[in-house]
Scaffold this active site. Structure first.
Site, PDB file in Angstrom:
ATOM      1  N   GLU A  39      -6.680  -8.146  -9.589  1.00 47.79           N
ATOM      2  CA  GLU A  39      -6.669  -9.004  -8.392  1.00 47.79           C
ATOM      3  C   GLU A  39      -7.586 -10.219  -8.597  1.00 47.79           C
ATOM      4  O   GLU A  39      -7.208 -11.355  -8.301  1.00 47.79           O
ATOM      5  CB  GLU A  39      -7.153  -8.215  -7.166  1.00 47.79           C
ATOM      6  CG  GLU A  39      -6.169  -7.158  -6.697  1.00 47.79           C
ATOM      7  CD  GLU A  39      -6.619  -6.476  -5.402  1.00 47.79           C
ATOM      8  OE1 GLU A  39      -7.071  -7.169  -4.477  1.00 47.79           O
ATOM      9  OE2 GLU A  39      -6.511  -5.235  -5.327  1.00 47.79           O
ATOM     10  N   ASN A  91     -11.736  -3.008   0.211  1.00 49.20           N
ATOM     11  CA  ASN A  91     -11.601  -2.305   1.481  1.00 49.20           C
ATOM     12  C   ASN A  91     -12.002  -0.850   1.212  1.00 49.20           C
ATOM     13  O   ASN A  91     -11.200  -0.038   0.740  1.00 49.20           O
ATOM     14  CB  ASN A  91     -10.148  -2.414   1.974  1.00 49.20           C
ATOM     15  CG  ASN A  91      -9.975  -1.806   3.341  1.00 49.20           C
ATOM     16  OD1 ASN A  91     -10.634  -0.820   3.677  1.00 49.20           O
ATOM     17  ND2 ASN A  91      -9.100  -2.386   4.141  1.00 49.20           N
ATOM     18  N   ARG A 135       0.821   0.660 -11.717  1.00 47.20           N
ATOM     19  CA  ARG A 135      -0.056   0.754 -10.544  1.00 47.20           C
ATOM     20  C   ARG A 135      -1.158  -0.311 -10.594  1.00 47.20           C
ATOM     21  O   ARG A 135      -1.404  -1.017  -9.626  1.00 47.20           O
ATOM     22  CB  ARG A 135      -0.660   2.155 -10.544  1.00 47.20           C
ATOM     23  CG  ARG A 135      -1.343   2.597  -9.298  1.00 47.20           C
ATOM     24  CD  ARG A 135      -2.716   2.067  -9.093  1.00 47.20           C
ATOM     25  NE  ARG A 135      -3.181   2.532  -7.795  1.00 47.20           N
ATOM     26  CZ  ARG A 135      -4.147   1.999  -7.115  1.00 47.20           C
ATOM     27  NH1 ARG A 135      -4.800   0.956  -7.570  1.00 47.20           N
ATOM     28  NH2 ARG A 135      -4.497   2.482  -5.944  1.00 47.20           N
ATOM     29  N   THR A 137      -7.611  -2.249 -11.049  1.00 48.14           N
ATOM     30  CA  THR A 137      -6.718  -2.921 -10.087  1.00 48.14           C
ATOM     31  C   THR A 137      -7.444  -4.124  -9.485  1.00 48.14           C
ATOM     32  O   THR A 137      -6.880  -5.210  -9.329  1.00 48.14           O
ATOM     33  CB  THR A 137      -6.288  -1.946  -8.966  1.00 48.14           C
ATOM     34  OG1 THR A 137      -5.721  -0.779  -9.563  1.00 48.14           O
ATOM     35  CG2 THR A 137      -5.264  -2.584  -8.037  1.00 48.14           C
ATOM     36  N   GLU A 145     -10.011   2.731  -0.032  1.00 43.40           N
ATOM     37  CA  GLU A 145     -10.357   3.422  -1.296  1.00 43.40           C
ATOM     38  C   GLU A 145     -10.704   4.891  -1.031  1.00 43.40           C
ATOM     39  O   GLU A 145     -10.259   5.791  -1.746  1.00 43.40           O
ATOM     40  CB  GLU A 145     -11.546   2.725  -1.967  1.00 43.40           C
ATOM     41  CG  GLU A 145     -11.185   1.370  -2.539  1.00 43.40           C
ATOM     42  CD  GLU A 145     -12.310   0.742  -3.360  1.00 43.40           C
ATOM     43  OE1 GLU A 145     -13.164   1.480  -3.891  1.00 43.40           O
ATOM     44  OE2 GLU A 145     -12.334  -0.504  -3.449  1.00 43.40           O
ATOM     45  N   LYS A 184      -2.947 -11.143  -0.176  1.00 47.26           N
ATOM     46  CA  LYS A 184      -4.231 -11.476   0.456  1.00 47.26           C
ATOM     47  C   LYS A 184      -4.448 -12.990   0.455  1.00 47.26           C
ATOM     48  O   LYS A 184      -4.955 -13.560   1.414  1.00 47.26           O
ATOM     49  CB  LYS A 184      -5.373 -10.751  -0.263  1.00 47.26           C
ATOM     50  CG  LYS A 184      -5.354  -9.246   0.000  1.00 47.26           C
ATOM     51  CD  LYS A 184      -6.469  -8.500  -0.699  1.00 47.26           C
ATOM     52  CE  LYS A 184      -6.396  -7.019  -0.333  1.00 47.26           C
ATOM     53  NZ  LYS A 184      -7.330  -6.189  -1.106  1.00 47.26           N
ATOM     54  N   ARG A 223       0.837  -1.218   0.000  1.00 51.89           N
ATOM     55  CA  ARG A 223       0.000   0.000   0.000  1.00 51.89           C
ATOM     56  C   ARG A 223       0.861   1.253   0.000  1.00 51.89           C
ATOM     57  O   ARG A 223       0.530   2.247  -0.649  1.00 51.89           O
ATOM     58  CB  ARG A 223      -0.961  -0.015   1.198  1.00 51.89           C
ATOM     59  CG  ARG A 223      -2.075  -1.043   0.996  1.00 51.89           C
ATOM     60  CD  ARG A 223      -3.219  -0.849   1.949  1.00 51.89           C
ATOM     61  NE  ARG A 223      -4.293  -1.798   1.687  1.00 51.89           N
ATOM     62  CZ  ARG A 223      -4.910  -2.519   2.611  1.00 51.89           C
ATOM     63  NH1 ARG A 223      -4.557  -2.415   3.872  1.00 51.89           N
ATOM     64  NH2 ARG A 223      -5.893  -3.337   2.274  1.00 51.89           N
TER      65      ARG A 223
HETATM   66  O1  LIG Z   1      -5.204  -1.983  -0.810  1.00 46.64           O
HETATM   67  C1  LIG Z   1      -5.882  -2.951  -1.139  1.00 46.64           C
HETATM   68  O2  LIG Z   1      -6.281  -3.797  -0.330  1.00 46.64           O
HETATM   69  C2  LIG Z   1      -6.251  -3.140  -2.542  1.00 46.64           C
HETATM   70  O3  LIG Z   1      -6.860  -4.141  -2.848  1.00 46.64           O
HETATM   71  C3  LIG Z   1      -5.936  -2.079  -3.543  1.00 46.64           C
HETATM   72  C4  LIG Z   1      -7.141  -1.179  -3.791  1.00 46.64           C
HETATM   73  C5  LIG Z   1      -6.660  -0.072  -4.761  1.00 46.64           C
HETATM   74  O4  LIG Z   1      -6.849  -0.206  -5.981  1.00 46.64           O
HETATM   75  O5  LIG Z   1      -6.044   0.878  -4.257  1.00 46.64           O
HETATM   76  C6  LIG Z   1      -8.210  -1.977  -4.436  1.00 46.64           C
HETATM   77  C7  LIG Z   1      -9.222  -2.507  -3.705  1.00 46.64           C
HETATM   78  C8  LIG Z   1      -9.470  -2.186  -2.291  1.00 46.64           C
HETATM   79  O6  LIG Z   1     -10.799  -1.889  -2.091  1.00 46.64           O
HETATM   80  C9  LIG Z   1      -8.613  -1.088  -1.818  1.00 46.64           C
HETATM   81  C10 LIG Z   1      -7.592  -0.573  -2.535  1.00 46.64           C
END
Ligand SMILES: O=C(O)C(=O)C[C@]1(C(=O)O)C=C[C@@H](O)C=C1
Length: 267
Positions: A247, A192, A155, A243, A196, A166, A16
């Site tokens: 995932e 999360n 990114r 993103t 976001e 995860k 992060r």
């Molecule tokens: O930081 C995370 O846990 C991510 O999965 C990355 C990310 C993002 O694109 O910044 C994507 C999904 C989550 O809801 C939060 C942030």
């Protein structure tokens, strides 16, 4: 982040932090692009005659850049994803044997075509200072587009590291969801909303501060070079959703590279 040390790469806090740093590059690159006109001729297929090439001027420039960068080993790095994976050249520098961090198929997760499409269709029209052509700047536009595309691509494909972290943190949950091909469940588990929301708020502050002359006082009411809300919205509508797509695509295939004994243990 050190790709020769997998344990540092799969720490979600480190990931992060890396994503936060990437915001800086993306905001700066978009601000740089915003000084130019939209320049549609850069994106129109076959607008310029290029021998043995079918595509836009941007495609051609990006391909040349990727071919040169492949020779300096750029696409061996696990956090770099080419737009033209089938047209790269062998590296001139000796190869680096990175330890395995991601699953074997990770290179096949590539959403660069989607990224190029939303960049050209959504981002360029929204951030350019004016609509139309500016003949003298077509080369500069294309080099700045390449900077933006590469920063955004890096990114978005970092989602692979997020997903692997995860997965490692909760194998029982993910093995079950993946076995059931439960896309909604996977999406819910990787989302999360608080993270976001924080990203969107921080982006507005970054775009507000990077886009003005810092030597001017606020009382002089400096005009921002780019609308901060536009940058936040691009993240909200495209960068974060893509993103998440990376995932999810990565996780859906994760059992291809898992021991059968692990899978049986949790199902
Ligand atoms: O930081 C995370 O846990 C991510 O999965 C990355 C990310 C993002 O694109 O910044 C994507 C999904 C989550 O809801 C939060 C942030």
């Amino acid at each position: 982040m050190d790709f020769t040390k997998p344990e540092t790469v799969l720490d979600l806090n480190n990931i992060r932090q890396a994503l936060v740093r990437m915001e800086d590059s993306i905001v700066f690159d978009l601000i740089e692009r915003s000084q130019f006109f939209s320049s549609p001729s850069v994106y129109e297929p076959n607008k310029f005659k290029i021998p043995n090439f079918n595509g836009s001027f941007l495609d051609w420039a990006l391909l040349q850049m990727e071919r040169a960068h492949s020779q300096i080993r750029r696409y061996e790095a696990p956090d770099e994803t080419p737009f033209f994976p089938n047209d790269l050249l062998p590296t001139i520098l000796p190869s680096i044997n990175y330890p395995k961090i991601l699953a074997n198929y990770a290179d096949e997760i590539n959403v660069n075509d989607n990224i190029k499409k939303f960049y050209v269709e959504e981002i360029v029209p929204q951030i350019s200072c004016k609509e139309g052509e500016q003949q003298e700047n077509l080369g500069s536009v294309s080099t700045q587009d390449i900077e933006c595309l590469q920063a955004i691509s890096r990114r978005i494909h970092f989602g692979k590291f997020v997903a692997e972290a995860k997965y490692q943190n909760d194998k029982p949950l993910y093995i079950k969801l993946i076995k059931e091909a439960d896309v909604d469940g996977i999406e819910a588990s990787i989302t999360n909303s608080a993270v976001e929301q924080k990203i969107l708020e921080r982006l507005v502050i970054k775009a507000e501060s990077y886009g003005v002359d810092p030597s001017l006082r606020y009382s002089q009411n400096p005009q921002s070079k780019i609308n901060p809300q536009v940058i936040a919205k691009l993240y909200k509508d495209w960068i974060i959703p893509l993103t998440k797509k990376v995932e999810i695509d990565y996780l859906l295939r994760r059992l291809e590279d898992e021991d059968q004994s692990q899978i049986e243990k949790y199902v």
